[in-house]
Design a protein around this motif. Sequence first.
Motif, mmCIF file in Angstrom:
data_model
loop_
_atom_site.group_PDB
_atom_site.id
_atom_site.type_symbol
_atom_site.label_atom_id
_atom_site.label_comp_id
_atom_site.label_asym_id
_atom_site.label_seq_id
_atom_site.Cartn_x
_atom_site.Cartn_y
_atom_site.Cartn_z
ATOM 1 N N THR A 5 0.852 -1.185 0.000
ATOM 2 C CA THR A 5 0.000 0.000 0.000
ATOM 3 C C THR A 5 0.891 1.239 0.000
ATOM 4 O O THR A 5 1.838 1.313 0.757
ATOM 5 C CB THR A 5 -0.876 0.037 1.278
ATOM 6 O OG1 THR A 5 -1.435 -1.244 1.455
ATOM 7 C CG2 THR A 5 -1.971 1.064 1.178
ATOM 8 N N SER A 6 0.589 2.183 -0.877
ATOM 9 C CA SER A 6 1.296 3.457 -0.777
ATOM 10 C C SER A 6 0.243 4.549 -0.752
ATOM 11 O O SER A 6 -0.788 4.456 -1.423
ATOM 12 C CB SER A 6 2.268 3.640 -1.941
ATOM 13 O OG SER A 6 1.576 3.529 -3.145
ATOM 14 N N GLN A 7 0.496 5.536 0.044
ATOM 15 C CA GLN A 7 -0.482 6.602 0.244
ATOM 16 C C GLN A 7 -0.462 7.568 -0.937
ATOM 17 O O GLN A 7 0.607 7.981 -1.385
ATOM 18 C CB GLN A 7 -0.108 7.353 1.521
ATOM 19 C CG GLN A 7 -1.270 8.068 2.172
ATOM 20 C CD GLN A 7 -2.190 7.094 2.899
ATOM 21 O OE1 GLN A 7 -1.719 6.183 3.544
ATOM 22 N NE2 GLN A 7 -3.481 7.286 2.771
ATOM 23 N N VAL A 8 -1.640 7.913 -1.451
ATOM 24 C CA VAL A 8 -1.711 8.918 -2.514
ATOM 25 C C VAL A 8 -2.218 10.197 -1.859
ATOM 26 O O VAL A 8 -3.240 10.173 -1.174
ATOM 27 C CB VAL A 8 -2.719 8.489 -3.620
ATOM 28 C CG1 VAL A 8 -2.792 9.537 -4.723
ATOM 29 C CG2 VAL A 8 -2.344 7.142 -4.170
ATOM 30 N N LYS A 9 -1.471 11.291 -2.046
ATOM 31 C CA LYS A 9 -1.949 12.552 -1.461
ATOM 32 C C LYS A 9 -2.920 13.184 -2.457
ATOM 33 O O LYS A 9 -2.590 13.367 -3.620
ATOM 34 C CB LYS A 9 -0.763 13.482 -1.189
ATOM 35 C CG LYS A 9 -1.148 14.711 -0.431
ATOM 36 C CD LYS A 9 0.081 15.438 0.122
ATOM 37 C CE LYS A 9 -0.311 16.653 0.939
ATOM 38 N NZ LYS A 9 -0.823 17.750 0.147
ATOM 39 N N VAL A 10 -4.130 13.455 -1.977
ATOM 40 C CA VAL A 10 -5.131 14.029 -2.886
ATOM 41 C C VAL A 10 -5.394 15.472 -2.484
ATOM 42 O O VAL A 10 -5.703 15.756 -1.331
ATOM 43 C CB VAL A 10 -6.461 13.232 -2.798
ATOM 44 C CG1 VAL A 10 -7.491 13.805 -3.747
ATOM 45 C CG2 VAL A 10 -6.214 11.772 -3.068
ATOM 46 N N THR A 11 -5.243 16.375 -3.431
ATOM 47 C CA THR A 11 -5.581 17.774 -3.165
ATOM 48 C C THR A 11 -6.933 18.045 -3.813
ATOM 49 O O THR A 11 -7.078 17.913 -5.022
ATOM 50 C CB THR A 11 -4.520 18.717 -3.794
ATOM 51 O OG1 THR A 11 -3.230 18.264 -3.366
ATOM 52 C CG2 THR A 11 -4.744 20.156 -3.394
ATOM 53 N N ILE A 12 -7.912 18.345 -2.981
ATOM 54 C CA ILE A 12 -9.247 18.587 -3.547
ATOM 55 C C ILE A 12 -9.424 20.091 -3.754
ATOM 56 O O ILE A 12 -9.289 20.874 -2.816
ATOM 57 C CB ILE A 12 -10.351 18.039 -2.621
ATOM 58 C CG1 ILE A 12 -10.145 16.532 -2.409
ATOM 59 C CG2 ILE A 12 -11.732 18.340 -3.175
ATOM 60 C CD1 ILE A 12 -11.217 15.866 -1.581
ATOM 61 N N VAL A 13 -9.698 20.472 -4.981
ATOM 62 C CA VAL A 13 -9.951 21.885 -5.293
ATOM 63 C C VAL A 13 -11.462 22.050 -5.415
ATOM 64 O O VAL A 13 -12.088 21.409 -6.256
ATOM 65 C CB VAL A 13 -9.266 22.300 -6.619
ATOM 66 C CG1 VAL A 13 -9.500 23.765 -6.918
ATOM 67 C CG2 VAL A 13 -7.779 21.980 -6.569
ATOM 68 N N ARG A 14 -12.036 22.848 -4.545
ATOM 69 C CA ARG A 14 -13.484 23.039 -4.592
ATOM 70 C C ARG A 14 -13.828 24.346 -5.299
ATOM 71 O O ARG A 14 -13.408 25.406 -4.872
ATOM 72 C CB ARG A 14 -14.048 23.113 -3.170
ATOM 73 C CG ARG A 14 -13.970 21.835 -2.426
ATOM 74 C CD ARG A 14 -15.323 21.513 -1.783
ATOM 75 N NE ARG A 14 -15.228 20.267 -1.064
ATOM 76 C CZ ARG A 14 -15.397 19.090 -1.612
ATOM 77 N NH1 ARG A 14 -15.716 18.989 -2.890
ATOM 78 N NH2 ARG A 14 -15.263 17.995 -0.913
ATOM 79 N N VAL A 15 -14.568 24.229 -6.363
ATOM 80 C CA VAL A 15 -15.086 25.449 -6.992
ATOM 81 C C VAL A 15 -16.600 25.315 -6.998
ATOM 82 O O VAL A 15 -17.120 24.225 -7.218
ATOM 83 C CB VAL A 15 -14.569 25.630 -8.456
ATOM 84 C CG1 VAL A 15 -13.113 26.004 -8.483
ATOM 85 C CG2 VAL A 15 -14.810 24.398 -9.288
ATOM 86 N N PRO A 16 -17.325 26.381 -6.706
ATOM 87 C CA PRO A 16 -18.781 26.258 -6.704
ATOM 88 C C PRO A 16 -19.285 25.935 -8.112
ATOM 89 O O PRO A 16 -18.899 26.603 -9.071
ATOM 90 C CB PRO A 16 -19.273 27.626 -6.233
ATOM 91 C CG PRO A 16 -18.096 28.530 -6.263
ATOM 92 C CD PRO A 16 -16.842 27.737 -6.411
#
Length: 270
Positions: A5-16
Motif C-alpha cells: 500500500t502506498s499513500q496517494v496525497k489528494v488535493t481537492i480543489v473546490r469550486v462552486p
Amino acid sequence: MKTETSQVKVTIVRVPVPRSHPRFELLMVRERMVEGLAKGLVVPEGLISHGRGECFDYLIGEKTEVFALKAIRAAAASLLLAGKPVISVNGNLAALCAHELVELSKATGALLEVNLFYRSRLREQAVASALRAAGASRILGVNASKRIPQLKGFRSLVDAKGIFEADLVLLGIEDGDRVEALRRAGKKVIVIDLNPLSRSAFKASITIIDNVVRALPKLRLEVEKLRGASKQRLHREASSYDNGKILAEALNHIRNRLGTLASNLASGRS
Ligand code: PTJ
C-alpha cells in the motif's frame, strides 16, 4: 494479509458549480468519487472505471432505459425469492451510494459484505465505516477468510457467513472474473454495469445496464412494489428474464441512438 500500500496525497480543489450547469448532477457524482479517493474508500483504478462508466452512460443517454427497468423487475423478484441474498460492496459503490445500499439491504434482508478487488485491511475498515455511517448495523467481509473457488489472490476472499454461502449476490461496478467465478460456484448473480460489452454483463444472471446512482433507488422501489406479490408471480418475473436479450436491447438502443444523432448531424438538424 500481505499487500503493498502506498499513500496517494489528494488535493481537492473546490469550486462552486452552479445548479444551472448542464452537467451539474454528473459533476456532483464526480465529487463523491474524489472524496471517496481522499477518504481511502476508492482506489485510483476506481476512478478509471468510473470514467469508463461515464462514457457508456453518455452513449446510453444518461437515463434509465426500458432494458434496465426489465432487469430491475427481475432483480427485485429474485431478491425477494432468495434464501440468502448478499449485497457486495466495493470502494466505488461505497463512495457513490452507501445510503441506498443500506436501504436496499433493509428492504430485502440481504446482508451487506465488503468485497474488494484491491483488498487491504485499511480499505476494508474504510468501506465498513462508510456503511455504518449510512445506517448499517451488521457488516460482513472484514477479515474475510473463505475463498471463491478457482479464483486466485486476495480478490477471491469472501465472508464465511456472507457471499460464501449466499444463493444470490448483487454486485455493481464489478470485475468480470469474479462474476464468472460466483456463477461457477452456483450463485445467482445480479450485476449493475453501464457497459453492455463487459464480461460482468455477459456472465451475470441478470444485468442492470444503468448507472448505480439511478438504478439502486429504482431497485428498492421495485422491491416495495413486488413485496406483496405471490411466490408464483415472483417466479414468473424472475424466470421470464433473458440476459442475452436484454444486452441485445441495450446494444440496439445505443446503435439506434447514435444512428439518429449521426443523421441529424449530417442533415444539419442537430
Ligand atoms: O474497490 P475495489 O478494490 O473492489 O475496486 C473496484 C474497481 C471498480 C476498481 C474494480 O471492480 C474494477 O476494476 O472494475 P472494472 O473491471 O473496471 O469494471 C467496472 C465496470 O463498471 C465497467 O464496465 C464500468 O463501465 C462500470 N461502471 C463504472 N462506473 C459505473 C459503472 N456501472 C454503473 N454505474 C457506475 N457509476
